[in-house]
Design a protein around this motif. Structure first.
Motif, mmCIF file in Angstrom:
data_model
loop_
_atom_site.group_PDB
_atom_site.id
_atom_site.type_symbol
_atom_site.label_atom_id
_atom_site.label_comp_id
_atom_site.label_asym_id
_atom_site.label_seq_id
_atom_site.Cartn_x
_atom_site.Cartn_y
_atom_site.Cartn_z
ATOM 1 N N MET A 172 -44.986 22.508 43.166
ATOM 2 C CA MET A 172 -44.811 22.978 44.373
ATOM 3 C C MET A 172 -44.912 24.208 44.862
ATOM 4 N N PRO A 173 -45.932 24.801 45.501
ATOM 5 C CA PRO A 173 -45.958 26.181 45.589
ATOM 6 C C PRO A 173 -44.908 26.898 46.258
ATOM 7 N N TYR A 174 -44.706 28.199 45.923
ATOM 8 C CA TYR A 174 -43.656 28.874 46.649
ATOM 9 C C TYR A 174 -44.130 29.593 47.788
ATOM 10 N N ALA A 175 -43.382 29.325 48.990
ATOM 11 C CA ALA A 175 -43.786 29.767 50.215
ATOM 12 C C ALA A 175 -42.763 30.850 50.893
ATOM 13 N N GLY A 176 -41.966 31.439 49.832
ATOM 14 C CA GLY A 176 -41.112 32.586 50.402
ATOM 15 C C GLY A 176 -39.521 32.219 50.492
ATOM 16 N N ASP A 177 -38.821 33.185 50.973
ATOM 17 C CA ASP A 177 -37.654 33.182 51.201
ATOM 18 C C ASP A 177 -36.996 31.900 52.125
ATOM 19 N N LEU A 178 -36.248 31.175 52.114
ATOM 20 C CA LEU A 178 -35.670 30.196 53.046
ATOM 21 C C LEU A 178 -35.320 30.755 54.432
ATOM 22 N N HIS A 179 -34.556 31.871 54.259
ATOM 23 C CA HIS A 179 -33.868 32.491 55.347
ATOM 24 C C HIS A 179 -34.874 33.232 56.355
ATOM 25 N N GLU A 180 -35.916 33.826 55.734
ATOM 26 C CA GLU A 180 -37.221 34.521 56.311
ATOM 27 C C GLU A 180 -37.820 33.193 57.146
ATOM 28 N N GLY A 181 -38.205 32.300 56.370
ATOM 29 C CA GLY A 181 -38.999 31.163 56.925
ATOM 30 C C GLY A 181 -38.425 30.316 57.983
ATOM 31 N N LEU A 182 -37.100 30.131 57.782
ATOM 32 C CA LEU A 182 -36.321 29.427 58.702
ATOM 33 C C LEU A 182 -36.235 30.263 60.245
ATOM 34 N N GLU A 183 -36.162 31.544 60.277
ATOM 35 C CA GLU A 183 -36.146 32.323 61.191
ATOM 36 C C GLU A 183 -37.313 32.361 61.852
ATOM 37 N N VAL A 184 -38.559 32.530 61.132
ATOM 38 C CA VAL A 184 -39.942 32.512 61.831
ATOM 39 C C VAL A 184 -40.146 30.968 62.576
ATOM 40 N N THR A 185 -39.602 29.905 61.680
ATOM 41 C CA THR A 185 -39.918 28.460 62.492
ATOM 42 C C THR A 185 -38.961 28.377 63.749
ATOM 43 N N ILE A 186 -37.777 28.822 63.511
ATOM 44 C CA ILE A 186 -37.019 28.814 64.816
ATOM 45 C C ILE A 186 -37.500 29.599 65.949
ATOM 46 N N THR A 187 -37.996 30.885 65.840
ATOM 47 C CA THR A 187 -38.750 31.667 66.716
ATOM 48 C C THR A 187 -40.095 30.933 67.391
ATOM 49 N N LYS A 188 -40.567 30.186 66.404
ATOM 50 C CA LYS A 188 -41.912 29.515 66.984
ATOM 51 C C LYS A 188 -41.664 28.260 67.855
ATOM 52 N N ILE A 189 -40.363 27.559 67.294
ATOM 53 C CA ILE A 189 -39.970 26.338 68.179
ATOM 54 C C ILE A 189 -39.683 26.841 69.571
#
Length: 64
Positions: free
Chosen positions: A1-18
């Protein structure tokens, strides 16, 4: 499984996109968005042409 980064950062970006997508669809609540949103599948070429930015990092270079 590739590492995609910090969960907090990724979640914040995803919420903003939604939230941005909700506004683009004219929805002011999650309930309204769920009832009016439509999922559209696109080809890899369309995805590339939309300039979508997906960054996946190799965990072996991070963990070492």
């Amino acid at each position: 499984m590739p590492y995609a980064g910090d969960l907090h950062e990724g979640l914040e970006v995803t919420i903003t996109k939604i939230k941005s997508t909700m506004v683009s669809c004219g929805s002011v609540s999650l309930e309204e968005f769920r009832s009016s949103a439509r999922l559209t599948l696109v080809s890899a070429q369309s995805f590339e042409e939309s300039h979508a930015n997906v960054v996946v990092r190799d965990i072996s270079t991070i963990v070492g």
